[in-house]
Design a protein around this motif. Structure first.
Motif, mmCIF file in Angstrom:
data_model
loop_
_atom_site.group_PDB
_atom_site.id
_atom_site.type_symbol
_atom_site.label_atom_id
_atom_site.label_comp_id
_atom_site.label_asym_id
_atom_site.label_seq_id
_atom_site.Cartn_x
_atom_site.Cartn_y
_atom_site.Cartn_z
ATOM 1 N N LYS A 119 -14.399 41.869 31.982
ATOM 2 C CA LYS A 119 -13.181 41.264 31.441
ATOM 3 C C LYS A 119 -12.881 39.931 32.120
ATOM 4 O O LYS A 119 -12.527 38.945 31.462
ATOM 5 C CB LYS A 119 -11.998 42.213 31.606
ATOM 6 N N MET A 120 -12.995 39.897 33.443
ATOM 7 C CA MET A 120 -12.726 38.663 34.176
ATOM 8 C C MET A 120 -13.712 37.560 33.790
ATOM 9 O O MET A 120 -13.355 36.381 33.714
ATOM 10 C CB MET A 120 -12.790 38.928 35.683
ATOM 11 N N ASP A 121 -14.951 37.941 33.547
ATOM 12 C CA ASP A 121 -15.968 36.963 33.159
ATOM 13 C C ASP A 121 -15.665 36.348 31.804
ATOM 14 O O ASP A 121 -15.994 35.183 31.551
ATOM 15 C CB ASP A 121 -17.352 37.626 33.100
ATOM 16 N N ALA A 122 -15.046 37.140 30.912
ATOM 17 C CA ALA A 122 -14.910 36.725 29.523
ATOM 18 C C ALA A 122 -13.558 36.132 29.154
ATOM 19 O O ALA A 122 -13.461 35.355 28.204
ATOM 20 C CB ALA A 122 -15.196 37.927 28.605
ATOM 21 N N MET A 123 -12.497 36.486 29.869
ATOM 22 C CA MET A 123 -11.175 36.099 29.379
ATOM 23 C C MET A 123 -10.815 34.648 29.681
ATOM 24 O O MET A 123 -11.287 34.060 30.663
ATOM 25 C CB MET A 123 -10.108 37.036 29.944
ATOM 26 N N PRO A 124 -9.988 34.040 28.803
ATOM 27 C CA PRO A 124 -9.495 32.687 29.076
ATOM 28 C C PRO A 124 -8.755 32.673 30.408
ATOM 29 O O PRO A 124 -7.955 33.564 30.691
ATOM 30 C CB PRO A 124 -8.547 32.417 27.907
ATOM 31 N N CYS A 125 -9.016 31.667 31.225
ATOM 32 C CA CYS A 125 -8.436 31.646 32.576
ATOM 33 C C CYS A 125 -8.458 30.227 33.107
ATOM 34 O O CYS A 125 -9.435 29.798 33.714
ATOM 35 C CB CYS A 125 -9.230 32.597 33.479
ATOM 36 N N ASP A 126 -7.374 29.494 32.852
ATOM 37 C CA ASP A 126 -7.275 28.124 33.371
ATOM 38 C C ASP A 126 -6.657 28.083 34.754
ATOM 39 O O ASP A 126 -6.957 27.207 35.556
ATOM 40 C CB ASP A 126 -6.434 27.272 32.409
ATOM 41 N N ILE A 127 -5.749 29.050 35.020
ATOM 42 C CA ILE A 127 -5.083 29.133 36.318
ATOM 43 C C ILE A 127 -5.148 30.590 36.776
ATOM 44 O O ILE A 127 -4.744 31.495 36.046
ATOM 45 C CB ILE A 127 -3.622 28.671 36.235
ATOM 46 N N LEU A 128 -5.670 30.803 37.971
ATOM 47 C CA LEU A 128 -5.774 32.151 38.527
ATOM 48 C C LEU A 128 -4.817 32.311 39.699
ATOM 49 O O LEU A 128 -4.841 31.540 40.650
ATOM 50 C CB LEU A 128 -7.204 32.421 38.998
ATOM 51 N N ILE A 129 -3.981 33.332 39.598
ATOM 52 C CA ILE A 129 -3.156 33.785 40.719
ATOM 53 C C ILE A 129 -3.691 35.154 41.098
ATOM 54 O O ILE A 129 -3.761 36.043 40.245
ATOM 55 C CB ILE A 129 -1.674 33.902 40.331
ATOM 56 N N SER A 130 -4.094 35.343 42.326
ATOM 57 C CA SER A 130 -4.569 36.667 42.731
ATOM 58 C C SER A 130 -3.526 37.337 43.606
ATOM 59 O O SER A 130 -2.759 36.673 44.307
ATOM 60 C CB SER A 130 -5.909 36.572 43.468
ATOM 61 N N ALA A 131 -3.510 38.667 43.556
ATOM 62 C CA ALA A 131 -2.495 39.428 44.276
ATOM 63 C C ALA A 131 -2.439 39.035 45.742
ATOM 64 O O ALA A 131 -1.359 38.893 46.324
ATOM 65 C CB ALA A 131 -2.754 40.925 44.117
ATOM 66 N N HIS A 132 -3.599 38.869 46.370
ATOM 67 C CA HIS A 132 -3.699 38.284 47.707
ATOM 68 C C HIS A 132 -4.353 36.916 47.538
ATOM 69 O O HIS A 132 -5.518 36.838 47.137
ATOM 70 C CB HIS A 132 -4.539 39.156 48.642
#
Length: 288
Positions: free
Chosen positions: A236-249
């Motif tokens: 899912k992470m490889d495929a989904m649109p993602c211009d800005i990533l905020i990670s829990a940590h």
């Protein structure tokens, strides 16, 4: 104990109001990393009405939908007053928070949810498995971190959503993305943020760290569903649109509080994939 007292003093200072020492929902949970996780940080606008209101080592996001606010994650119990203080610093009223989205039923991200829900009147939203953990206020029986023990303030009422379900509020549609592995109930959240005609896909990713309490083995039969969960999350992470990533940590995604580098979600997944492969190899080697 000294750490807990100093943390309460800091929280009182940033919130502008005393933190009740007897408030059962904000009593500190301290670990060797809690002070690092709650390193003070100023609230920050990221893009298009999406903000950070958390800490140097633990992300909490805020979305202004035009018809109310949405908070993502709640950090540790003692962090709740500082989170609300950061919301106020941005000029918002915490009472306008309508939903609080949860990434996982662990104390470091869910510990503050009960206090935040109480103080804002917001509805807490999580995956079905996540909702079970939040209502219990403790690890699920199959959680790789169960051996750590401990509990956190339970959330009495939680709205459960399914993978792919869309939560709409104002001008914003937030998609729930099941990302199991770290816990079976882990949920990431994706939404569009726009400035004028320019829109970007923002992803608040749940932890994908293959860590566990001592003695747990991902190569065991009990660990198989988690390994399969990680694999599904990577796809899912490889495929989904993602211009800005905020990670829990934040430190799991890069050197800053968020990443807008091309392929940030793929990089995030690949980092976890490598850690999991190393963990599995070590477990297999130790079993020989």
């Amino acid at each position: 104990m000294i750490e807990a007292i100093s943390m309460l003093a800091w929280l009182a200072g940033v919130s502008g109001a005393p933190v009740p020492a007897v408030d059962p929902l904000t009593q500190p949970i301290t670990t060797s990393r809690s002070a690092e996780w709650l390193t003070p940080a100023e609230p920050e606008e990221i893009f298009g009405e999406t903000y950070l209101v958390g800490f140097g080592g633990m992300s909490v996001a805020l979305i202004d939908t035009g018809a109310g606010l949405v908070l993502v994650d709640g950090a540790l119990p003692q962090a709740a007053p500082a989170i609300l203080a950061n919301v106020r610093k941005l000029g918002f009223d915490p009472k306008d928070i309508k939903f609080i989205l949860s990434t996982e039923p662990h104390f470091d991200h869910a510990g503050g949810l009960a206090a935040l829900a109480r103080d804002t009147g917001a509805t807490v939203v999580a995956s079905e498995r996540g909702a079970e953990g939040l209502r219990m206020g403790k690890h699920a029986d199959d959680d790789p971190q169960l051996g750590y023990g401990g509990s956190w303030p339970a959330v009495a009422e939680v709205r459960a959503v399914k993978d792919g379900e869309v939560l709409k509020l104002g001008t914003t549609a937030i998609t729930a993305v099941a990302t199991p592995g770290h816990t079976m109930g882990s949920m990431s959240w994706r939404w569009p943020a726009c400035e004028g005609r320019v829109c970007k896909a923002v992803v608040f990713a749940s932890s994908l760290n293959p860590v566990s309490a001592d003695g747990y083995r991902f190569t065991s039969k009990a660990g198989e569903p988690f390994v399969e969960g990680f694999a599904a999350s990577y796809r899912k992470m490889d495929a989904m649109p993602c211009d800005i990533l905020i990670s829990a940590h934040p430190d799991n995604a890069g050197p800053g509080r968020y990443s807008d580098a091309p392929g940030a979600c793929r990089t995030y997944a690949d980092s976890s994939r490598k850690r999991l492969e190393k963990r599995l190899e070590e477990e297999r080697a130790s079993a020989q």
